[in-house]
Write an enzyme that holds these catalytic residues in place. Structure first.
Site, mmCIF file in Angstrom:
data_model
loop_
_atom_site.group_PDB
_atom_site.id
_atom_site.type_symbol
_atom_site.label_atom_id
_atom_site.label_comp_id
_atom_site.label_asym_id
_atom_site.label_seq_id
_atom_site.Cartn_x
_atom_site.Cartn_y
_atom_site.Cartn_z
ATOM 1 N N ASP A 62 35.331 62.065 73.105
ATOM 2 C CA ASP A 62 34.927 63.379 73.595
ATOM 3 C C ASP A 62 36.019 64.347 73.146
ATOM 4 O O ASP A 62 37.069 64.445 73.785
ATOM 5 C CB ASP A 62 34.784 63.381 75.116
ATOM 6 C CG ASP A 62 34.425 64.748 75.652
ATOM 7 O OD1 ASP A 62 33.598 65.436 75.030
ATOM 8 O OD2 ASP A 62 34.979 65.140 76.698
ATOM 9 N N GLU A 67 31.029 63.069 70.247
ATOM 10 C CA GLU A 67 30.124 64.100 70.735
ATOM 11 C C GLU A 67 30.197 65.312 69.816
ATOM 12 O O GLU A 67 31.275 65.729 69.409
ATOM 13 C CB GLU A 67 30.501 64.498 72.164
ATOM 14 C CG GLU A 67 29.455 65.356 72.826
ATOM 15 C CD GLU A 67 29.708 65.546 74.307
ATOM 16 O OE1 GLU A 67 29.740 66.710 74.734
ATOM 17 O OE2 GLU A 67 29.883 64.534 75.013
ATOM 18 N N ASP A 124 37.005 63.605 81.024
ATOM 19 C CA ASP A 124 36.935 63.489 79.569
ATOM 20 C C ASP A 124 36.748 62.037 79.132
ATOM 21 O O ASP A 124 36.020 61.758 78.177
ATOM 22 C CB ASP A 124 38.183 64.081 78.916
ATOM 23 C CG ASP A 124 38.273 65.587 79.137
ATOM 24 O OD1 ASP A 124 37.330 66.290 78.728
ATOM 25 O OD2 ASP A 124 39.268 66.043 79.724
#
Length: 172
Positions: free
Chosen positions: A7, A66, A138
């Site tokens: 992420d 992502e 996160d």
């Protein structure tokens, strides 16, 4: 198969490592790489080296990142894109194939709702991986990205009659 989910973020980049064993998804590790303060090149170097170290330590076979969404603030979007570029570069330097998923795809794959709240994602990651507590935000997002790839890579979503269209999972 071992999957590393990322992420990306300039201040904090989450990582999550899972193993796939048949239909099981097994938690291996997760955490955050913090770039601290300082110049942009220095912070990007911290992310590049940190992800490289995670790759050396956990030896993943696949990776998932992502995708960046367009923010209201163009400067923030640009900085996030640069952090994402450093993350992808670290994964490519480690010899890993890189899969990319939108936030909508990740939320839909993990929670079943593409507009789920961060808390819902974190809670489902905890349940799916049988964790004693909820991971950091996160790290939870990175684990969710790895779980999305696990479902996609093993044909899980395709086996459920789903495919990706314009950043969303839709029925075939």
């Amino acid at each position: 198969m071992r999957i590393l989910g990322i992420d990306p973020g300039l201040r904090t980049t989450g990582f999550g490592v899972i193993d796939i064993a048949g239909q099981s998804r097994i938690y291996v590790a997760s955490g955050c790489i913090r770039s601290g303060e300082g110049s942009l090149p220095t912070r990007l170097k911290v992310l590049l080296e940190g992800i490289g170290e995670v790759c050396r330590l956990y030896q993943p076979e696949q990776s998932a990142v992502e995708q960046v969404f367009v923010n209201v603030n163009p400067q923030s979007t640009l900085l996030l894109g640069q952090a994402r570029g450093a993350a992808i570069s670290a994964l490519v330097l480690a010899g890993l194939p890189v899969a990319e998923y939108t936030a909508l795809q990740v939320k839909q794959a993990v929670v079943g709702n593409g507009h789920a709240a961060k808390e819902q994602v974190s809670h489902m990651v905890q349940r799916l991986l049988h964790l004693a507590g909820e991971p950091q935000a996160d790290a939870a997002d990175a684990l969710a990205c790895a779980l999305t790839h696990a479902n996609h890579a093993s044909g899980g979503l395709a086996n459920l009659g789903m495919k990706s269209r314009r950043g969303r999972w839709v029925s075939l």
